[in-house]
Scaffold this motif. Structure first.
Motif, PDB file in Angstrom:
ATOM      1  N   LEU A 103     -31.911 -10.948 -19.057  1.00 39.52           N
ATOM      2  CA  LEU A 103     -32.647 -11.025 -17.819  1.00 39.52           C
ATOM      3  C   LEU A 103     -31.734 -10.853 -16.355  1.00 39.52           C
ATOM      4  O   LEU A 103     -30.467 -11.486 -16.776  1.00 39.52           O
ATOM      5  N   LEU A 104     -31.924 -10.418 -15.484  1.00 33.63           N
ATOM      6  CA  LEU A 104     -31.419 -10.420 -14.148  1.00 33.63           C
ATOM      7  C   LEU A 104     -31.443 -11.742 -13.736  1.00 33.63           C
ATOM      8  O   LEU A 104     -32.529 -12.272 -13.600  1.00 33.63           O
ATOM      9  N   THR A 105     -30.497 -12.244 -12.939  1.00 32.68           N
ATOM     10  CA  THR A 105     -30.338 -13.427 -12.385  1.00 32.68           C
ATOM     11  C   THR A 105     -30.981 -13.278 -10.954  1.00 32.68           C
ATOM     12  O   THR A 105     -31.255 -12.082 -10.577  1.00 32.68           O
ATOM     13  N   THR A 106     -31.296 -14.241  -9.887  1.00 30.90           N
ATOM     14  CA  THR A 106     -31.971 -14.027  -8.854  1.00 30.90           C
ATOM     15  C   THR A 106     -30.558 -13.488  -8.058  1.00 30.90           C
ATOM     16  O   THR A 106     -31.128 -12.405  -7.334  1.00 30.90           O
ATOM     17  N   LEU A 107     -29.556 -13.689  -8.361  1.00 33.07           N
ATOM     18  CA  LEU A 107     -28.302 -13.051  -7.670  1.00 33.07           C
ATOM     19  C   LEU A 107     -28.225 -11.534  -8.033  1.00 33.07           C
ATOM     20  O   LEU A 107     -28.018 -10.698  -7.355  1.00 33.07           O
ATOM     21  N   GLY A 108     -28.456 -11.246  -9.111  1.00 36.51           N
ATOM     22  CA  GLY A 108     -28.578 -10.136  -9.802  1.00 36.51           C
ATOM     23  C   GLY A 108     -29.647  -9.151  -9.276  1.00 36.51           C
ATOM     24  O   GLY A 108     -29.573  -7.836  -8.722  1.00 36.51           O
ATOM     25  N   GLN A 109     -30.899  -9.614  -8.946  1.00 39.55           N
ATOM     26  CA  GLN A 109     -31.870  -9.050  -8.363  1.00 39.55           C
ATOM     27  C   GLN A 109     -31.442  -8.666  -7.102  1.00 39.55           C
ATOM     28  O   GLN A 109     -31.764  -7.638  -6.571  1.00 39.55           O
ATOM     29  N   GLU A 110     -30.939  -9.709  -6.134  1.00 40.51           N
ATOM     30  CA  GLU A 110     -30.435  -9.428  -5.007  1.00 40.51           C
ATOM     31  C   GLU A 110     -29.553  -8.170  -4.870  1.00 40.51           C
ATOM     32  O   GLU A 110     -29.474  -7.523  -3.893  1.00 40.51           O
ATOM     33  N   ARG A 111     -28.606  -8.506  -5.723  1.00 45.41           N
ATOM     34  CA  ARG A 111     -27.390  -7.367  -5.824  1.00 45.41           C
ATOM     35  C   ARG A 111     -27.977  -5.869  -5.941  1.00 45.41           C
ATOM     36  O   ARG A 111     -27.521  -4.974  -5.519  1.00 45.41           O
ATOM     37  N   LEU A 112     -28.889  -6.012  -6.893  1.00 48.59           N
ATOM     38  CA  LEU A 112     -29.494  -4.542  -7.214  1.00 48.59           C
ATOM     39  C   LEU A 112     -30.275  -4.112  -6.142  1.00 48.59           C
ATOM     40  O   LEU A 112     -30.326  -2.958  -5.739  1.00 48.59           O
ATOM     41  N   ASN A 113     -31.122  -5.078  -5.330  1.00 51.25           N
ATOM     42  CA  ASN A 113     -31.646  -4.606  -4.178  1.00 51.25           C
ATOM     43  C   ASN A 113     -30.939  -4.140  -3.043  1.00 51.25           C
ATOM     44  O   ASN A 113     -31.163  -3.148  -2.251  1.00 51.25           O
ATOM     45  N   ALA A 114     -29.621  -4.749  -3.006  1.00 48.12           N
ATOM     46  CA  ALA A 114     -28.543  -4.501  -1.893  1.00 48.12           C
ATOM     47  C   ALA A 114     -27.981  -2.946  -2.099  1.00 48.12           C
ATOM     48  O   ALA A 114     -27.716  -2.021  -1.399  1.00 48.12           O
ATOM     49  N   ALA A 115     -27.862  -2.728  -3.669  1.00 50.36           N
ATOM     50  CA  ALA A 115     -27.476  -1.464  -3.922  1.00 50.36           C
ATOM     51  C   ALA A 115     -28.210  -0.363  -3.926  1.00 50.36           C
ATOM     52  O   ALA A 115     -27.972   0.864  -3.749  1.00 50.36           O
ATOM     53  N   LEU A 116     -29.499  -0.567  -3.872  1.00 50.22           N
ATOM     54  CA  LEU A 116     -30.455   0.386  -3.904  1.00 50.22           C
ATOM     55  C   LEU A 116     -30.260   1.648  -2.684  1.00 50.22           C
ATOM     56  O   LEU A 116     -30.258   2.696  -2.988  1.00 50.22           O
ATOM     57  N   PRO A 117     -30.274   1.235  -1.528  1.00 47.66           N
ATOM     58  CA  PRO A 117     -30.062   2.309  -0.437  1.00 47.66           C
ATOM     59  C   PRO A 117     -28.649   2.940  -0.610  1.00 47.66           C
ATOM     60  O   PRO A 117     -28.835   4.178  -0.404  1.00 47.66           O
ATOM     61  N   LEU A 118     -27.657   2.303  -1.136  1.00 49.65           N
ATOM     62  CA  LEU A 118     -26.199   2.791  -1.473  1.00 49.65           C
ATOM     63  C   LEU A 118     -26.598   4.144  -2.441  1.00 49.65           C
ATOM     64  O   LEU A 118     -26.183   5.213  -2.388  1.00 49.65           O
TER      65      LEU A 118
END
Length: 152
Positions: A103-118
């Protein structure tokens, strides 16, 4: 001298026509592009892809993820370790058949969301080189090659 010329022609033919060599060169170029784009959030394109697959499929085990990613368990385990250490991915306790849900952690989900525009910016750079029709043909061809039709 004739043999040398013949060998050079063979080498040139192989370099220009080898599907594996051409795909590997393109893959290295794309990997550099995406890795550079994702660097500000501390991810590589491999890690981004793993996290995306985990978020999308919530695989019940590394074996399930290996099937999804068309990869081997050893490589996946090695690639998951830094994500787990960084607190981005959680491997649950042993369940049935020693399977451990990913599973993605909350931090993992946040990091993936931050990576999306990049990631999107890197996608746009690719789109600037390959128009929609070229991308459609490329992806179609790659799916055919990845679909086990080569009998490996």
């Amino acid at each position: 001298m004739e043999d040398l010329k013949k060998n050079k022609e063979i080498y040139n033919t192989i370099t220009g026509q080898c599907a594996a060599g051409n795909v590997l060169r393109a893959a290295r170029s794309l990997t550099r592009l995406y890795d550079e784009a994702l660097r500000p959030v501390g991810l590589t394109i491999t890690q981004f892809g793993l996290m995306n697959a985990i978020g999308r499929f919530e695989p019940a085990s590394i074996s399930d993820l290996a099937v999804i990613m068309s990869n081997d368990r050893t490589t996946l385990s090695r690639n998951l370790k830094p994500l787990e250490k960084a607190g981005l991915v959680f491997r649950g306790g042993e369940g049935e058949g020693r399977r451990r849900r990913l599973l993605l952690t909350t931090l993992g989900q946040e990091r993936l969301n931050a990576a999306l525009p990049l990631w999107q910016a890197a996608q746009e750079r690719v789109a600037a080189v390959l128009d929609e029709e070229a991308r459609r043909h490329l992806f179609s061809g790659l799916r055919l090659l990845a679909s086990d039709r080569l009998g490996s």
